[in-house]
Structure formats: structure tokens, C-alpha cells
Design an enzyme around this catalytic site. Sequence first.
Site, PDB file in Angstrom:
ATOM      1  N   LYS A  70      40.782  37.562  29.607  1.00 61.67           N
ATOM      2  CA  LYS A  70      41.411  36.073  28.611  1.00 61.67           C
ATOM      3  C   LYS A  70      40.180  35.414  28.740  1.00 61.67           C
ATOM      4  O   LYS A  70      39.663  34.876  29.806  1.00 61.67           O
ATOM      5  CB  LYS A  70      42.406  35.379  29.283  1.00 61.67           C
ATOM      6  CG  LYS A  70      42.806  34.472  28.338  1.00 61.67           C
ATOM      7  CD  LYS A  70      43.728  33.112  29.104  1.00 61.67           C
ATOM      8  CE  LYS A  70      42.579  32.110  29.596  1.00 61.67           C
ATOM      9  NZ  LYS A  70      41.746  31.305  28.988  1.00 61.67           N
TER      10      LYS A  70
ATOM     11  N   GLY B 112      39.728  27.445  40.709  1.00 66.50           N
ATOM     12  CA  GLY B 112      39.494  28.628  41.606  1.00 66.50           C
ATOM     13  C   GLY B 112      40.372  28.415  42.845  1.00 66.50           C
ATOM     14  O   GLY B 112      41.037  29.523  43.298  1.00 66.50           O
TER      15      GLY B 112
ATOM     16  N   CYS C 191      26.696  27.179  35.473  1.00 66.48           N
ATOM     17  CA  CYS C 191      27.118  26.928  37.198  1.00 66.48           C
ATOM     18  C   CYS C 191      26.047  26.663  38.133  1.00 66.48           C
ATOM     19  O   CYS C 191      26.330  26.132  39.051  1.00 66.48           O
ATOM     20  CB  CYS C 191      28.280  27.874  37.468  1.00 66.48           C
ATOM     21  SG  CYS C 191      27.705  29.485  37.098  1.00 66.48           S
TER      22      CYS C 191
END
Lengths: 493, 297, 306
Positions: free
Chosen positions: A199, A256, A307
Site C-alpha cells: 500500500k 511504527g 528520513c
Amino acid sequence: MPTKKNKSTLPRLRLGAGWSYAPAPESAASARINEQYELFINGKWQKPAKRAYIDSINPATEKKLYRAAVASEQDIDKAVVSARTAFDKYWKKMPANERGKYIFRIARLLQEQARELSVMETLDGGKPIRESRDFDVPMACNHFFYYAGWADKLEFAFPNRAPRPLGVAAQITPWNFPLLMAAWKIAPALATGNTVVLKPAETTSLSTLKLASIIEEADLPPGVVNIITGAGDTGAALVRHAGINKIAFTGSTAVGKLIQQQTAATTKKLTLELGGKAANIIFSDAPIDQAVEGVVNGIFFNQGHVCCAGSRLYVQESIAPLFIQKLKDRMATLLVGDPMDKNTDIGAINSAEQLEKINYYIRLGKKEGSLHYESAVALPKKGYFCRPTLFTKVAQSSRLAQEEIFGPVLAILTFRTEDEVIEKANNSPYGLSAGVWTDKGSRIFNMSRRLKAGVVWANSYNLFDPASPFGGYKESGYGREGGVHGLLPYVSF
Amino acid sequence: MKKSTQRLSVLKTYKLYIGGQFPRTESGRYVAALDANGNKIANLCLASRKDCREAIVAARGALGSWSQRAANNRGQILYRIAELVESRKEAFIAELQQQGLSRSAATRETNAAIDCLIYYAGWCDKYQAIFSTVNPVASSHYNFSVCEPMGVVTLLAPASPLLGLVSVLAPCVAGGNTAVVLANEKRSLSAISLAEVLHSSDVPGGVVNILTGSYAELLPWIVEHRDVNAVVYAEKDAAQLPSLRTKATGNLKRVLHWPLDDWQQAEVQSPYRILDLQEIKTTWHPIQQIAGSGASY
Amino acid sequence: MKTTRPAVFKPSLLAGPAIDQTGVEERTARFTKRSIKAASKMQGLLMTLSMIDLTTLEGKDSVGKVEQLCYKALHLHDAFEGLPTVAAICVYPSHVRTAKKALQDSLVKVASVATAFPAGQSSIDIKLAETRFAVAEGADEIDMVISRGKFLAGEYEYVFDEIAAIKAACGAARLKVILETGELGSLDDVRKASQLAIAAGADFIKTSTGKIQPAATLPVTLVMLETIRDHYYKTGCKVGMKPAGGISTSKLALHYLVMLNETLGADWMNPHWFRFGASSLANNVLLQIAKEKEGCYQSPNYFSVD
């Protein structure tokens, strides 16, 4: 910028004032974008059960680009079942070298459709076409090419062990590098013999949907790769599904952690690639001009939506004034604007929401008493844009130096000794990456060993390669993507 | 009640092992350790959360020098532990028998524990060469990935009182981590005896810390502690896992499950156990291109 | 404003930042990614023409050849209106008088190589005499070579003093100091030689004689531009830059201009502070200008070869 006669400031250069570059737009026509995209399940494009769709806009124009299906639990179940069937029926039975050839085929098709993919990536996500064209798309191709070759050599990757695939891998990718992250996830999963339900992020599904059609064109057995679209709810439902064996997530640390909690009672193997607040450290003996470039590349690459962005700059005090001056002068040459222009260095912020978050931190930095500086570049009237920004006189204890902003905003701190900067650099819950700039070899090895980060760029920054493992320490997640080590999250012994 | 002619046996108090010292629990709480027949054989400390905290602080303090110690020196220290266990073999066997093992099972367990220590002693300066890579990147950079210890690791020791403990402890410290061991609740004696061996071998203080106490009481504190990098859970029964994983989320501790019951199996011993407790660090550095094609010089 | 330059050599003149070659090349690759189109391209092409030191430095150079080249300098392509002249003609000392005469009343400068060009392997007296001769013949600019042998042997003070002495001998003529970067062997030494030349009085620093390969490259030129920039940051004084040799296409010339634009900026974007040392670049630029004007690709046969 007229030169101020002020003895305390350095003489100013007139950058970007003499010769400006005429617009050089890439043609949007090379991308054939549908008005509406369905779900790619079991090798077929299927309408979502609830007939729900979500619009995606071009962040540079704020205009609607396409709409993508929103997968519900019913659709997810279909995708997982088809992935399971494909795993049992085709993929795990197929000779490994044949599996590899399918992945090679995907790599080749990606190369052939690179231009269209680049344009899609830029229109959908706002990143400069130069980056889509020269970085995202070729790197994605290379990733498939790299892992394709592993498919029939896995026993060499794990001495004295017989690796087995896990089964169905659920993969969730972020909006900053949509195609590349899809490649990072799909390529090793397929090479190790797993099947996939992936996804993409809801603001940037286009290139992943194009990848689905490439996989269709590559004639993979139905269900080996399923692409479902939707927002956070869809992702959460996918993570919850009992039929998956593996979750690979790239995104925020907060999500996460949620995933780790939600899967605590299951046997699903989990790898997380999360946030960061990387220290980029400049010693006085550094190659200064290249370091300036590394800092620019570290924080302004992809609008800072990275990130591993080098968002905490530590400059040794003895060189700080000149270094910061050079950095500001370099910022004056950064062109912000239309992502489709081949000369654009900094494109559009991915969404209104993200722009608001960045602006929040800019306001916060000012409130915290740090000195704000932004380049003088004019921003387009429409779309979500942000000038390259830096803050000086930032304290280690300020939030600007601690929290991930995910935008083109650099916090500059100074240090005096090696010992001090190691302590400060590691003084973070994150540990994804770090940069070190010095001419001294022995110092590089000391720094590299002591910095608690998964990737250390010495005299360089923001470099990636399929052969090079990537992933974090501490709250930046666990597991590696890329290289031999990137196979491990997808096998059991 | 003993007969007056018999010598009075000396009951031992098993203390905690923290930072290279044997403190009593700060809580002043003890429980009786019983033999297989229900006779009291010793007093055991019932460690408190503050003892846990002290142990984690000690482990963190020892990490820097232990992780950077020469790998072959770590190997020699592990070998030294094996030597000392061997020299006290009879005492370990007797202690295991006290805890209910047959003489032959106790002997097997002790021998295997010694061999396990030697096995991992040999790995200390070799696993890096097995799991590290030089990565051929496309740009002009030298790129390599190496293993680094995760840091402070909490080991929840399995029921196999000596061998199980050594089988989780050895790969942990062989890889340069420091450990906080929560001894198995049911059979704790061997863990503290091992601590006495560690103390008289060359293991620096704080590298291994061993606590005895109640899992139910201590686990939340250990697993939620933000300065612990990983937890190894080594019971075959996975019942504790969901709660461990959930509690570990705060700082995204790595939770490893080594689900074994028969620690005597050869395949239990593996460098992959060392790898489980390593982070992979990748370093990039430019390569100057002078001479040859493609060089600007 | 002028600052006083050090009269004598100081070892601290050699101290500069380390140079990372890979990083330099990554940066220069970015300059080549700029897409220069339409008006900005035409502006760049005209600017390039105006910055050319049209050069002939051959043993067979004659009065006739130099006269023809001077005519070309003034009349690049008369079919097009509004073309600039080149910045200068660059010749050996023996042809300075010829060139000066041919270019009289124009703004085109006469530059003369000197100091036992191209190897520089002669005595300081001969080099000084040659410099004085070229200046006396009317040279507006002197292109000297540094003593690379001495530089590589670590005799920095000798190199420094030589440049300073030649500078004094130049009088009003502007001094370009050729580092011959193709013989220096590393970007660190390019940086060091640049600092030395600037400190000793160079008005321009120049990459190459054109007689040694590699001649000018983007990375070498970037390092030199950054040395100029650091000098400017420190003193507020400008120094000129001249890449020479190997720049024969307009596309490459535009890459250099992008680099200049983004490294030193507008104040250097003129022939007073930036030159291309080239013999065949002008015609390639003319081909491009013609293509922009006429919309079709061109043949060299339509442009004079001198």
C-alpha cells in the site's frame, strides 16, 4: 542584495543576480494519467468493494490529478488471499532462477518507462523532475536489477543456513520516495520468494500504480504482487490481517510504534524504517566547500522530506562564521518553484498538511530564540512551497534540534571538541544516519564507530545504492533494506 | 534438627551481581531457595526495580570499553570463564543436582555449558568477517557494512539453569553487548554461581549483571526501561511475548525470541545468535579518482 | 578597495581547506544539469564570445596569421548584427606589436604569454626580460607560467617570489598566472598553487597553457573559483579566472558560465573578470547562435576558420 558596508560581515557575493535561467519545463504529456485508478489484486484491476475513492492533487498546482480507490477490509482480504494463493500455487514452487528472471524483467520495463515514471512522480509528489529523473527512477530500476540476481543465490547469503520465504509480505510505503520505496520493498521480497500486498501513501499512489501496470506487463503470476491504495485506515487494516507473515513499514516513528504494539501478539515478522534527526558534523579540517554542498544536499534534497536528512548541523566553532556564510551564499543559488522545470532545485512541499507542520516548526524556532534565515527566492503564487531555511544559535535543548521536521529547515549548532560532538550527535532517540566531514582518516573511523546510526556518510551525504544496506538504530527502526543484509528481513531459517 | 555430632552446614546467601560487585538487594527482601525435596538450601535476593535500574546503569557504563575491546581479547575472556567453570565443575554439578537434576543430566548440562562458552569464545574475532560486507556501489565511494553491538541487552534466562543461561549470555557478550540477566525464576542458583565465576575471571565489572527475583514484578521495569536496547526472551512458550513486545515499544527495543527447550542440541549454538544482537552500520567514503579513465586528473 | 598584499612569502599562504575530489566532481556534475534555454541561452552565448581570449600559440605563427586572427577578433561574423568582439587576442611576445597595431582603436586587449612559456624552464632574469619586452611591445595582459618543477619540489617561496617579480615587471599590464593544472597532479595542489599565485599578486589565475593534457576541466576550474571566492570573503578583492584549453563547444562553455554564476555570481560575469582561453570555441558558439536565430542546424562552412 546590495553589499552592506559593515566591517563585521564578510563581503557579499551577488549570486543569482546576473544571469537567470529561462524556464525549461519537462513535458507533462509523456505521462498518461488516468482519471481513476482501481486496485491491483490477483493480476487484475478491481473496483473497491465500497466503491470509495480518494482524490490526489498535484501539490505544485493544488489541482486534482487523479483519484485512487480506497481499499476496505474486504478488498484487503481479497488481496491477501490472492497473495497467499500465488505463494502456494506459483511462487514458492517456481525455480529460483525463473523467479529472478521475472524481477529482471520488471527492472527492464522500469528503465524503458523511466521518463513517464519520472513525470508521474514529480506531478504527484512535487519533487523536482531532476531528482525523479536522475535519482528516484534509476535507483528504483537498479534495486530490482540488484535483487533479481539474488533470487537463485540465497544460500550464499546465509552461510550454513537454508533460507525459506516467509509467505505473504504486507508492505506500506511513505510519500517521500513512492516508487523507490516500493522498489526497496518489493524487490527483496520477491527475490526471497515471498508474495506481496503493498500500500503506497494516499497522497502519492501514482507511480506505484504505474509499477503495478508494469508488473502486469511483465506477466508475473497473478497475485504475486498486489497493490492496494488508501489512507491510514487501509494500512491499519492490512497490518491487522491475520493472513500476512511479514510487515515492512516505512514512515513515522509514531506509526511504527503503533504497528509494533498491534502485532505484539502475532508471529508476523516486522521491520521498521522510521524517522530521524541526523547530525551532520563539520570539523575545521573538513573539505569546506564540498561540506557546504553536502549540507545542502543533506537538508534540501527532496524538500527535506527525507528520513535521513542531515537536519542537525554541527559546525566546529572555529570555522562557523565562514561556513554559515558559504552556506547562505549557496542557498541563494537554489531555485525553488515548478517541480517540472529541469532547473528547479527545490520543488513543492508534498501536502498542505506537511507545509503547515514545517511552518509550525519555523514559528517555533523563532519563538525558541534561534536566528531565522531563509533565502530570498520568490515562491510561486499557487502550490505548497517553502524557502530553504536555516536557524543559527540553536541550542541542543531546543525542540528544533530534537524533533523531526521533514522539511527544508536546518538547525545549526556549534561544538568545540570531537568528544563533545559525539555526545551531542548521539543525544537523540533516533539513530538512522549521520554525516562526518574531516580530512583526517583516523578521525573518520573513530567517528564512524562511535556515532550510533545505521548509515554514516563520511565526507559525503545522502547517498544510496541497492548494494548498500540502509536502516536505523534506536527509534529509527530495525531491519535493513539494501545489500545482502536487506534479504534477512524476508527469510526464516 | 541435626545431631550434635554432625557439622553444621553453612547456608549460603546468594547475592545479586551488579557492576562487578555482589550487593544485597537494596530492598532487603529474600526468598528461600529450596531443593527438590523442599528443603531450604539457600537464601536468594528478591531484586527490586531499583536493583534493576542499578544493573542497567552498570551495563551502560561498561558498554563503551567492552564493545571496543579487541575481539580476540573478548574471546580470551570467554575462554577464561570456561576454564573456571571447568575447575568448579563438581560444584556446579552438585548445585544442579540440588535443583533437581540427576547426576548424569547435571554433568551433561555443565559440560555443554563449558563447551558453549568455548564455542562462542572462538567466534568473537570471526563473526565480523562472516557478516560484514564491502558493498560495490555505483558511485565513486568505498562502502562497507559492519556489525556493531546493539548495546545493553536484557536476557530473560531460560529454565535450563546453567546451559540455557550460558547459551543466551555467551552470544550476547561475545558480540560486544553488555547484559542484564534476569535469572530464571524457578532455578536461580546456577546463575549466581556463574556470577561468582565471572567475578573471578577477567570479565570487567558491569559487562554481565545478574539479578534474581520475580519476573512479574521486574519485567515491566526492565522492558520499559528506555536505556535498554534489546530483550532476549528464551522460553519456548511464547505467552510472555505479546506483553514484552508491547512494553518494548517505548524506545523500539529489539525483542528477540529464541524459542528452545532443548539447549543441548548442537544447532542451538550459532553465530546467527550473535548476529541477532548486532546492528548493521554502513559507512560511505569518497574514493579519489586520479589516473585511469574517467578521472579528471 | 585594495588591500596590501604580503610583500614576502609566508608559509601560512599555503594553508587552505582540504579538497575532496569526488565532492568536487559531484558539484560540477550538477552545473552540467542546468538546462539553458531560449533567452538565457542567447545571453550566455553572447557572453561567452565576449569572454574569449582568441589564441594562437604556435611555432609557425606569422605576421599574416596574427593579422587575420585580429580581424576575426573584431569581426566574428559580420552577417549577424550586435555580436560582441572577443575580449583579447593571445599571442607570443614576438607578435604583440603586430596584434596591437591590428587592434588599435578597438577595445580588444592584447595578451602575451611570457616567462619561457609553456614550460617555464628558464632563469628569472630571462623571464623578467621577456615580460618587460612584451609589455614594451604594447601587451595589455601578461600570461605567465609558474615553475611547476619548483612548486612540486616544495620550493613555494621561489614560485611566490617569481610571480611577485613578474607582477612588478608588468607595470600596468594585468597579470594572468598559469598554474598548468595538468601537471600539478591533485586538486589540493591546484588549491595551493592558486593561493600562492593570488597572494603573490595575480590579477587572474589561469588553468593551462593548452600544451599539456588535461587542460581546463570543470573540477579544476571550480577549485580555482572557490579559491578566488575565499580570497574575496577575506579581503573584498576580486581576482579573475581563465580556464584555457579543451573548451571547444558552446555547451561546455555554458556549463562554465553556470558554474561561475553560482560560485562567484554577477560581479564576475564579464570579460574583465572571466575569460575563456580558446582557439576554436568562438566558431562553435557562432554555430549555436545561428541555430538559435535561424532555427536549423548549421555547417562550419558558413563561418570563417580563423
